[in-house]
Write a protein that holds these residues in place. Structure first.
Motif, PDB file in Angstrom:
ATOM      1  N   ASP A 178      46.917   0.495  26.895  1.00  0.00           N
ATOM      2  CA  ASP A 178      48.413   0.204  26.873  1.00  0.00           C
ATOM      3  C   ASP A 178      49.730   0.904  26.430  1.00  0.00           C
ATOM      4  OD1 ASP A 178      51.056  -1.350  25.705  1.00  0.00           O
ATOM      5  OD2 ASP A 178      50.270  -1.809  23.738  1.00  0.00           O
ATOM      6  N   ASP A 179      50.863   1.082  27.567  1.00  0.00           N
ATOM      7  CA  ASP A 179      51.460   2.313  27.318  1.00  0.00           C
ATOM      8  C   ASP A 179      53.248   1.257  27.663  1.00  0.00           C
ATOM      9  OD1 ASP A 179      51.156   1.102  30.066  1.00  0.00           O
ATOM     10  OD2 ASP A 179      51.427   3.355  31.373  1.00  0.00           O
ATOM     11  N   CYS A 180      53.193  -0.349  27.532  1.00  0.00           N
ATOM     12  CA  CYS A 180      54.219  -0.882  27.807  1.00  0.00           C
ATOM     13  C   CYS A 180      54.463  -1.516  26.779  1.00  0.00           C
ATOM     14  CB  CYS A 180      54.268  -1.440  29.307  1.00  0.00           C
ATOM     15  SG  CYS A 180      52.633  -2.278  29.395  1.00  0.00           S
ATOM     16  N   GLY A 181      53.948  -1.939  25.815  1.00  0.00           N
ATOM     17  CA  GLY A 181      54.018  -3.084  24.247  1.00  0.00           C
ATOM     18  C   GLY A 181      53.183  -4.193  24.555  1.00  0.00           C
ATOM     19  N   LEU A 182      52.405  -4.034  25.663  1.00  0.00           N
ATOM     20  CA  LEU A 182      51.204  -5.304  26.042  1.00  0.00           C
ATOM     21  C   LEU A 182      51.003  -5.943  25.209  1.00  0.00           C
ATOM     22  CD1 LEU A 182      50.079  -7.063  27.973  1.00  0.00           C
ATOM     23  CD2 LEU A 182      48.857  -5.232  28.985  1.00  0.00           C
ATOM     24  N   HIS A 183      49.929  -5.366  24.021  1.00  0.00           N
ATOM     25  CA  HIS A 183      49.010  -4.942  23.106  1.00  0.00           C
ATOM     26  C   HIS A 183      49.365  -6.565  21.842  1.00  0.00           C
ATOM     27  CE1 HIS A 183      45.864  -2.289  23.991  1.00  0.00           C
ATOM     28  NE2 HIS A 183      46.544  -3.015  25.098  1.00  0.00           N
ATOM     29  N   HIS A 184      51.074  -5.988  21.681  1.00  0.00           N
ATOM     30  CA  HIS A 184      51.759  -6.925  20.993  1.00  0.00           C
ATOM     31  C   HIS A 184      52.490  -7.563  21.380  1.00  0.00           C
ATOM     32  CE1 HIS A 184      54.788  -6.615  16.759  1.00  0.00           C
ATOM     33  NE2 HIS A 184      55.269  -6.898  17.994  1.00  0.00           N
ATOM     34  N   MET A 185      53.599  -7.169  22.280  1.00  0.00           N
ATOM     35  CA  MET A 185      54.368  -8.108  22.397  1.00  0.00           C
ATOM     36  C   MET A 185      53.993  -9.455  23.717  1.00  0.00           C
ATOM     37  SD  MET A 185      56.923  -7.048  21.723  1.00  0.00           S
ATOM     38  CE  MET A 185      57.371  -9.160  22.538  1.00  0.00           C
ATOM     39  N   TRP A 186      52.411  -9.093  24.328  1.00  0.00           N
ATOM     40  CA  TRP A 186      52.333 -10.599  24.880  1.00  0.00           C
ATOM     41  C   TRP A 186      51.429 -11.566  24.323  1.00  0.00           C
ATOM     42  CZ3 TRP A 186      50.735 -14.208  28.203  1.00  0.00           C
ATOM     43  CH2 TRP A 186      49.736 -14.865  28.227  1.00  0.00           C
ATOM     44  N   ARG A 187      51.009 -11.082  22.668  1.00  0.00           N
ATOM     45  CA  ARG A 187      51.138 -12.205  21.680  1.00  0.00           C
ATOM     46  C   ARG A 187      52.290 -12.857  21.152  1.00  0.00           C
ATOM     47  NH1 ARG A 187      46.850  -8.528  21.297  1.00  0.00           N
ATOM     48  NH2 ARG A 187      44.676  -8.769  20.675  1.00  0.00           N
ATOM     49  N   VAL A 188      53.507 -12.222  20.737  1.00  0.00           N
ATOM     50  CA  VAL A 188      54.578 -12.680  20.861  1.00  0.00           C
ATOM     51  C   VAL A 188      55.008 -14.105  22.165  1.00  0.00           C
ATOM     52  CG1 VAL A 188      56.801 -12.194  20.417  1.00  0.00           C
ATOM     53  CG2 VAL A 188      55.287 -11.118  19.614  1.00  0.00           C
ATOM     54  N   ALA A 189      54.799 -13.747  23.024  1.00  0.00           N
ATOM     55  CA  ALA A 189      55.341 -14.225  23.929  1.00  0.00           C
ATOM     56  C   ALA A 189      54.139 -15.694  24.237  1.00  0.00           C
ATOM     57  CB  ALA A 189      54.987 -13.496  25.150  1.00  0.00           C
ATOM     58  N   ARG A 190      52.951 -15.180  24.669  1.00  0.00           N
ATOM     59  CA  ARG A 190      51.632 -16.211  24.662  1.00  0.00           C
ATOM     60  C   ARG A 190      51.935 -17.454  23.139  1.00  0.00           C
ATOM     61  NH1 ARG A 190      46.173 -14.189  22.002  1.00  0.00           N
ATOM     62  NH2 ARG A 190      47.911 -14.829  19.839  1.00  0.00           N
ATOM     63  N   ASP A 191      52.033 -17.079  22.114  1.00  0.00           N
ATOM     64  CA  ASP A 191      52.597 -18.068  21.149  1.00  0.00           C
ATOM     65  C   ASP A 191      54.403 -18.693  21.090  1.00  0.00           C
ATOM     66  OD1 ASP A 191      50.631 -17.198  20.310  1.00  0.00           O
ATOM     67  OD2 ASP A 191      51.336 -15.431  18.419  1.00  0.00           O
TER      68      ASP A 191
END
Length: 551
Positions: free
Chosen positions: A332-345
């Protein structure tokens, strides 16, 4: 005809408008906010097309961070951003975070500090996260506005023409829902009307944001700048509308056309794998001709235009493989781990389970990086006229940092409001003759035309010819349509009743013509502007283009 008077007139109801109103009121001015919809219900800031709002601000406690924010703005602008405005934005951004927090806006935290990630075109992480897009910002400002008795709101009003006397902006003409004119005398006017992406079939703007500010400024004689640099980007077009943020591409979503075929490969240069293009796009949401990520928008747009779309007009995107375990396995060098969960929810809350449902994506018009040219005081080239937010040009250039528009609304909204109040103090006691709206405007408002059909036609032509893939031929098609529709309006019969949708159409037509004209003049590709017939950047064209009526 009703007649009102105020020190400062704010046109618009979003983030920039609210901040300008607060600043003008705190500077001692009587303020009138003229909005099409009540505060909190209109404008792009609160429009629900994203799981969060990015908010850029450097950390003053981190040596060089604020300076790097400035340099990132200038670098992304590629010679098109005003360095003076970029410096003002970077210097003032950190202060606005504390101010918004004091007003009740919550930023995502990670431990005892802000969660930040490296957003579009940035060299380092500085993008703060506000869940709920810009809605928390606008509602916090609404509470502040309610505390200031010298701010009045006039909703249900469309400002249709600026009131000019001897080259000075002295107010505006508005029109209410019943078709009655409202004259507003003002010591100064602040345009905060947003952009013009409604001029495209697929867009991320609400219906009340239709290019009015560009039309108002242009018709009054103000300079416009950078109108060719319009951000476009990929978004979910079915079953809901939502931004398809760049970090998602790090997980390599699977794309298919309406025939169930993989298609990206056929549009790429020889030897370039689709995974490379997706990896490039993980660094930014909007389309940019500056790197190989551009092929995603180009291929998707071409496949749709070729008639190979899926059932609802987009391209099928499968994200069902993006389980937590899979996402966590990706560096993760683009915020994927944190932001994917925000987007998915966020999607689940809106009835879409990305782990179970395939979606369709399309290319959307997002935001214009240019607009009414402003200086360090947020003043236009016309005395008495100020601008802030997306309608203003200068703070951004060929590309715009992700998370920079929300903060631009706050920084330059405050400057515009304060500057307008100062100017208005010097205008007190100056009489303005009665006058009336221009005959040309009244004629347009009274034309009997099929406005909805004309808008739909224009949106379809712009979507194909002005969005992403541009050429001399496609831009001529846009200009021809604009002129054809203007002639059709001119030749249409008149009626007694006023049709407010006519003004909306007219604003979109003028804005489309300005964008196409600017794009025709820039015979190169640079940032958000891509010419298929001039795919390279030309160093000889490294200066912004200015547009002004009759020049």
């Amino acid at each position: 005809m009703n007649r009102l008077a105020t020190d400062v007139l704010i046109v618009g109801g979003g983030g920039a408008a609210g901040r300008a109103a607060i600043a003008a009121a705190d500077a001692g001015a009587d303020v009138l906010i003229a909005t099409k919809k009540p505060l909190g219900l209109g404008g792009t800031t609160t429009y629900p097309v994203a799981e969060m709002a990015g908010y850029n601000a450097g950390n003053p406690a981190k040596p060089g961070d604020v300076e790097r924010h400035y340099q990132d703005i200038v670098d992304a602008g590629q010679g098109m951003a005003d360095p003076r405005l970029a410096a003002i934005l970077a210097e003032n951004a950190p202060r606005t975070v504390a101010e918004l927090e004091k007003w009740g806006v919550a930023f995502d935290m990670e431990g005892d500090d802000y969660y930040i990630f490296q957003s579009c075109f940035a060299s380092a992480p500085r993008t703060h996260v506000i869940r709920g897009h810009g809605d928390p910002i606008v509602h916090a400002m609404m509470q502040q506005i309610a505390l200031r008795p010298n701010i009045r709101e006039l909703s249900g009003i469309t400002i249709v023409e600026l009131l000019m006397r001897d080259g000075v902006c002295r107010g505006a003409w508005g029109m209410d829902k019943a078709g009655g004119f409202v004259r507003i005398d003002a010591g100064a006017v602040v345009l905060a009307t947003g952009g013009a992406s409604q001029a495209f079939e697929k867009n991320l703007n609400p219906g009340d944001v239709s290019g009015d500010g560009y039309l108002l400024g242009y018709e009054a004689g103000a300079e416009l700048i950078n109108m060719e640099f319009m951000q476009a980007g990929l978004g979910i077009s079915h079953p809901i509308t939502n931004i398809f943020n760049g970090y998602i591409w790090a997980a390599h979503p699977r794309l298919q056309n309406g025939r169930g075929e993989s298609f990206v490969e056929k549009y790429l240069p020889a030897g370039m794998p689709p995974e490379h293009v997706m990896d490039e796009h993980r660094r930014h949401f909007p389309f940019s001709s500056s790197d190989d990520s551009k092929y995603l928008e180009i291929t998707i747009q071409k496949e749709i235009c070729a008639g190979n779309a899926c059932a609802h007009g987009g391209i099928c995107a499968d994200l069902t493989h993006m389980t937590d375990a899979y996402v966590d396995s990706i560096p993760d060098d683009c915020g994927l781990h944190h932001m994917w969960r925000v987007a998915r929810d966020h999607m689940r809350e809106n009835g879409l389970d990305l782990l179970k449902q395939t979606v369709e994506i399309s290319v959307f018009a997002h935001a214009i990086n240019g607009g009414v040219r402003i200086n360090e005081r947020s003043a236009s080239s016309l005395p008495g006229l100020y601008a802030a937010g997306e309608v203003a040009g200068g703070p951004h250039g060929a590309d715009r940092l992700g998370g920079n528009m929300m903060v631009t609304c706050q920084v330059f909204g405050e400057i515009a409001g304060r500057s307008a109040a100062e100017w208005a103090r010097g205008q007190k006691g100056l009489a303005v003759d009665a006058g009336k709206p221009s005959a040309a405007l009244e004629e347009i408002l009274h034309k009997r035309i099929d406005t909805n059909a004309m808008i739909a036609h224009m949106q379809k032509v712009n979507q194909k010819n002005l969005l992403v893939c541009r050429s001399e031929k496609s831009l001529e098609r846009v200009q021809e349509l604009v002129q054809d529709l203007l002639r059709e309006i001119e030749q249409a019969p008149t009626q007694d009743a006023v049709r407010m949708d006519n003004f909306r159409l007219y604003s979109m037509l003028v804005s489309s013509g300005l964008m196409a004209q600017a794009a025709q003049g820039r015979k190169e590709s640079r940032g958000a502007h891509f010419r298929e017939d001039y795919p390279q950047t030309d160093s000889a064209l490294g200066k912004p283009a200015v547009q002004k009526k009759n020049t």
